[in-house]
Scaffold this active site. Structure first.
Site, PDB file in Angstrom:
ATOM      1  N   ASN A 188      50.455  22.100  86.016  1.00  0.00           N
ATOM      2  CA  ASN A 188      50.707  23.534  86.186  1.00  0.00           C
ATOM      3  C   ASN A 188      49.966  24.011  87.425  1.00  0.00           C
ATOM      4  O   ASN A 188      48.766  24.275  87.387  1.00  0.00           O
ATOM      5  CB  ASN A 188      50.220  24.303  84.953  1.00  0.00           C
ATOM      6  CG  ASN A 188      51.033  23.943  83.727  1.00  0.00           C
ATOM      7  OD1 ASN A 188      52.162  24.393  83.575  1.00  0.00           O
ATOM      8  ND2 ASN A 188      50.478  23.084  82.881  1.00  0.00           N
ATOM      9  N   GLU A 189      50.718  24.071  88.511  1.00  0.00           N
ATOM     10  CA  GLU A 189      50.124  24.422  89.798  1.00  0.00           C
ATOM     11  C   GLU A 189      49.939  25.942  89.893  1.00  0.00           C
ATOM     12  O   GLU A 189      50.469  26.678  89.057  1.00  0.00           O
ATOM     13  CB  GLU A 189      51.033  23.932  90.931  1.00  0.00           C
ATOM     14  CG  GLU A 189      51.252  22.415  90.960  1.00  0.00           C
ATOM     15  CD  GLU A 189      50.027  21.631  91.443  1.00  0.00           C
ATOM     16  OE1 GLU A 189      48.914  22.190  91.490  1.00  0.00           O
ATOM     17  OE2 GLU A 189      50.184  20.449  91.763  1.00  0.00           O
TER      18      GLU A 189
END
Ligand code: F6R
Length: 652
Positions: free
Chosen positions: A177-178
């Site tokens: 999850n950037e």
């Protein structure tokens, strides 16, 4: 609720220590447990997981674990495997869900996370294969959305995750999850950030081969877990740890959403914790024990913050910045003078000691005037990158300098570079047409392999040999440029490095013996070694440990009583100013000679394989770093030099 790391039972009244602990962690919004080293920390995490598995098993319940890949959990898995083998820890009741998988990679790909999990954990324990869940990176694009919903539902249908293990990326990602990921995001396909791809590029031949997409559990999936433990090791993570633990919650740092979870512990080693306020500037958060190192750290910090040279700091400056205790026994003026003199005395143009000079205020001894010196270089270019100027001074000042290359460094030579040399050798041996055909066959095989689409788990020996020879040639060329005799160049080729993979074997007695033999043979007065614990792949740390073990074995030898060990840092980081104990200035001309020596390492130029996120070449980084140290000294009010190489003494 299950045991959590290091948290004892809550007593009713706070003791003085507890109050000051509370005060010192007042900026921390995630409970953080800091360990002196990552091995101890990883064991503590493994023990918590094991306790949970057993607790659940005792109640005939399944234990639903969310698992991570990457370098951070490797030692946790090692300890779990050990507990399975030696203490009978069973995984029969475990159902595992992995966080993520590269999109486009399947179980045959050695870089896939399916491969990773089997290699590090699943193949060594008694988990039921049916209970292993890892996102499928080979799913057809039009089926990805349904597949992700199915993965999410499967976790929910098992009653949710009892425990989620996490690492943290330098972008602040958890899972993949950037930045930008929403707090409620669920399992889905994502695009990887450039920095993440760079960090993971070491497992691939080049950046282009690092997948651009991945399937990952969402931030929301993670936050649904009952208990979360997130880990970070090493200096490289210090900045993102600080932002996650002490910063604001926002989608810019997805890990910071963990601040909203009620049962999360951030487990870290001291290096990863070093940017937290209680370690970085403890005087700002309560009682400080004013050791000489803390005092130096505080004075440098104050001088940099106020942009004033040390000698211009006032008592008011100290008092206004939580440092009044430092003035309890001395005036501000005395503190300033003592600090200024300390840094002044670290400076020397005589890294091997200045003959016939009073050495009471110098970093090195005057005697013996001609010292025997061993420079240990983990990879074949660390000597010139990290201490090229000092190396040259030691030779020019008449010391007997030896350099020992600890590993072959073959992993960091690209195939195209090796192909160049292999084809050259093949064509040249054809030209000579005197060979018996044996060499030619060896090169032909290597050329075929190098040209082919390689998917080998282990780099074949022929190729490693060619790459190692390339690095040897470059290293000796740099030494000759400095005027070092060939007989003073030693290639140790430590066996732990020769796995043919990025992942190395554990250090063994054979590695230590090779180092011990060399130290015994040379009987040095000085040893220089890499104390660079931020090396991304850990080779420097292992090389350092091997030296310490060798010295331990030799501790009764009389020559060791006269031997001082100096540490330098590698290409990635410099010592903070307050830790420097010997500062060797370089003139502009000396800096150019250092650059020329680094240039001899041709295979490491022009976008090397393990460059990290820093696109500067090694010679540029080395120069910038040495110039920066000089500028920092100058800003403290010391003389202005072109560049400075820094060392710290290690007492063994
Ligand atoms: C791995 C994962 C990632 C890593 C992170 C840190 O399954 O989801 O979030 O935990 O990139 O990686 P390392 O531990 O290699 O620093």
């Amino acid at each position: 609720m299950m045991t959590t790391l290091n948290q004892g039972p809550k007593s009713q009244r706070m003791t003085k220590n507890q109050w000051s602990a509370l005060e010192s962690t007042k900026f921390e919004k995630i409970h953080s447990d800091v360990f002196s080293d990552s091995t101890q920390a990883a064991k503590a995490v493994a023990h918590e997981i094991a306790a949970l598995i057993q607790y659940k098993s005792g109640r005939n319940q399944k234990c639903i674990l969310g698992l991570a890949t990457g370098s951070s959990p490797i030692k946790v898995y090692e300890e779990l495997v050990r507990m399975h083998k030696e203490e009978g820890l069973s995984f029969k009741n475990v159902v595992a869900f992995n966080l993520d998988e590269y999109y486009g990679l399947g179980k045959e790909d050695v870089q896939s996370y399916v491969y990773f999990m089997h290699h590090h954990l699943f193949s060594h324990v008694d988990i039921d294969p049916e209970n292993i869940n890892i996102p499928d990176g080979t799913i057809a694009p039009n089926k990805v959305a349904n597949y992700c919903a199915y993965y999410e539902d499967k976790i929910d249908s098992m009653g949710g995750l009892d425990f989620q293990l996490l690492g943290i990326g330098r972008t602040g990602h958890i899972g993949f999850n950037e930045p930008g990921s929403k707090e409620r995001s669920l399992t889905r396909m994502v695009t990887l950030d450039y920095l993440t791809r760079l960090d993971n590029a070491f497992a691939f031949d080049n950046m282009n081969e690092v997948p651009k997409k991945a399937i990952t559990m969402g931030v929301g999936t993670i936050l649904k877990a009952n208990r979360i433990v997130i880990m970070a090791w090493g200096l490289k993570k210090a900045e993102i740890v600080h932002k996650t633990v002490e910063g604001h919650v926002s989608a810019d740092i997805p890990a910071a959403f963990l601040q909203r979870h009620s049962d999360v512990t951030f487990v870290m080693d001291v290096l990863a914790a070093s940017e937290l306020t209680r370690f970085k500037t403890p005087w700002l958060v309560g009682d400080t024990s004013w050791t000489s190192e803390t005092s130096r750290k505080a004075v440098v910090w104050l001088s940099e913050k106020l942009q004033k040279p040390i000698l211009k700091l006032t008592e008011r400056d100290y008092n206004d910045h939580g440092m009044s205790e430092l003035l309890a026994e001395r005036s501000g003026y005395d503190v300033n003078i003592a600090m200024f003199n300390y840094f002044q005395h670290t400076l020397t143009g005589w890294p091997g000691g200045k003959p016939n000079a009073d050495d009471s205020q110098r970093p090195e001894r005057a005697n013996p005037a001609k010292k025997r010196v061993i420079i240990f270089s983990p990879h074949p270019d660390d000597d010139v990158i990290s201490m090229g100027g000092t190396f040259l001074r030691l030779i020019e000042q008449g010391h007997e300098v030896h350099v020992a290359y600890q590993t072959s460094g073959n992993i960091a030579v690209s195939d195209h570079e090796a192909l160049l040399y292999a084809e050259f050798a093949e064509q040249f041996s054809e030209y000579l047409s005197k060979n018996d055909g044996k060499n030619k066959a060896l090169f032909s095989k290597a050329i075929k392999l190098l040209k082919g689409k390689k998917q080998y788990k282990v780099i074949p020996e022929e190729i490693r040999k060619i790459k190692a020879l390339i690095r040897r040639g470059e290293a000796i060329s740099a030494c000759r440029y400095y005027g070092l005799p060939d007989s003073h160049v030693h290639y140790l080729d430590l066996p732990f490095y020769e796995t043919g993979r990025v992942e190395k074997a554990p250090l063994s007695g054979d590695d230590v013996t090779l180092i011990r033999n060399l130290i015994e043979e040379i009987k040095p007065h000085q040893i220089f070694a890499a104390g660079d614990l931020a090396d991304p792949h850990g080779t420097h740390k292992v090389c350092f440990d091997a030296i310490i073990m060798a010295l331990e074995q030799l501790k009764d030898e009389s020559f060791l009583k006269d031997c001082w060990l100096w540490l330098y840092r590698g290409a990635w980081h410099e010592y903070p100013t307050h830790e420097i104990e010997m500062a060797v200035p370089l003139s502009p001309d000396q800096l150019i000679r250092k650059r020329e020596a680094i240039f001899r390492h041709q295979s490491q130029k022009d976008g090397v394989m393990f460059q990290g996120e820093d696109s500067r070449e090694f010679w540029q980084r080395a120069e910038d770093r040495n110039k920066d140290t000089a500028a920092r000294y100058n800003a403290l009010g010391l003389a202005e030099y072109e560049a400075i190489e820094a060392f710290k003494r290690y007492h063994f």
